[in-house]
Design a protein around this motif. Structure first.
Motif, short mmCIF file in Angstrom:
data_model
loop_
_atom_site.label_atom_id
_atom_site.label_comp_id
_atom_site.label_asym_id
_atom_site.label_seq_id
_atom_site.Cartn_x
_atom_site.Cartn_y
_atom_site.Cartn_z
N GLY A 1 12.05 59.02 -2.12
CA GLY A 1 12.89 58.58 -1.01
C GLY A 1 12.32 59.10 0.29
O GLY A 1 11.22 59.64 0.32
N THR A 2 13.07 58.96 1.35
CA THR A 2 12.62 59.46 2.65
C THR A 2 13.67 60.41 3.20
O THR A 2 14.80 60.46 2.71
CB THR A 2 12.40 58.31 3.64
N GLY A 3 13.30 61.15 4.21
CA GLY A 3 14.24 62.06 4.83
C GLY A 3 13.51 63.11 5.64
O GLY A 3 12.33 62.98 5.94
N VAL B 1 6.62 51.26 -4.87
CA VAL B 1 6.24 50.80 -6.20
C VAL B 1 7.17 51.48 -7.21
O VAL B 1 7.18 52.72 -7.32
CB VAL B 1 4.77 51.14 -6.53
N ASP B 2 7.96 50.68 -7.93
CA ASP B 2 8.87 51.21 -8.95
C ASP B 2 9.77 52.32 -8.42
O ASP B 2 9.99 53.33 -9.08
CB ASP B 2 8.09 51.70 -10.18
N GLY B 3 10.24 52.17 -7.20
CA GLY B 3 11.17 53.13 -6.62
C GLY B 3 10.52 54.33 -5.95
O GLY B 3 11.21 55.21 -5.46
#
Length: 137
Positions: free
Chosen positions: A64-66, A78-80
């Motif tokens: 994820g990002t943050g 790619v694939d989450g």
């Protein structure tokens, strides 16, 4: 000029891990370093190559990002996982620590992951760990 690789015994190249005065040599040519981001609690993985020139990051992935974990513009989902391959840059050593806020670092190879504490055989805690290539006689 890069520092000379550490000598850890055995033949060929190995990955040397050093922490709290203990050195462990692992006979591996590639591995994944995995951890949980201490603030965002998001998985992060890096694929590394062990080579005579040093440790080279081959690919990085984040789930994820943050805060402090923005993927670069070339990253692709790619694939989450946001994943990217940085320009190859061999490093004589990689130094990292554990804040204790998100669990331990994991080293994965050949489908098996172990915490650094499992590899060293005792709790690492907040001790700094250094990775480098061992050139064995």
């Amino acid at each position: 000029m890069a520092a000379a690789p550490a000598r850890c015994g055995g033949g060929g190249l190995s990955l040397c891990l050093a922490s709290a005065g203990v050195v462990k040599a692992l006979s591996i040519a590639a591995f994944t370093l995995a951890w949980m981001h201490s603030i965002e609690k998001t998985a992060w993985q890096e694929d590394w190559l062990v080579a005579p020139a040093g440790l080279t990051l081959q690919q990085a992935r984040i789930k994820g990002t943050g805060a402090g974990m923005e993927p670069p513009p070339e990253a692709r989902l790619v694939d989450g996982w946001f994943q990217w391959s940085p320009p190859p840059m061999p490093r004589p050593e990689v130094v990292f620590g554990n804040s204790g806020a998100a669990g331990e670092w994991h080293l994965c190879h050949a489908g098996r992951c172990q915490t650094l504490s499992e590899i060293f055989g005792h709790p690492i805690g907040a001790n700094v760990t250094t990775m480098r290539v061992c050139k064995n006689p």
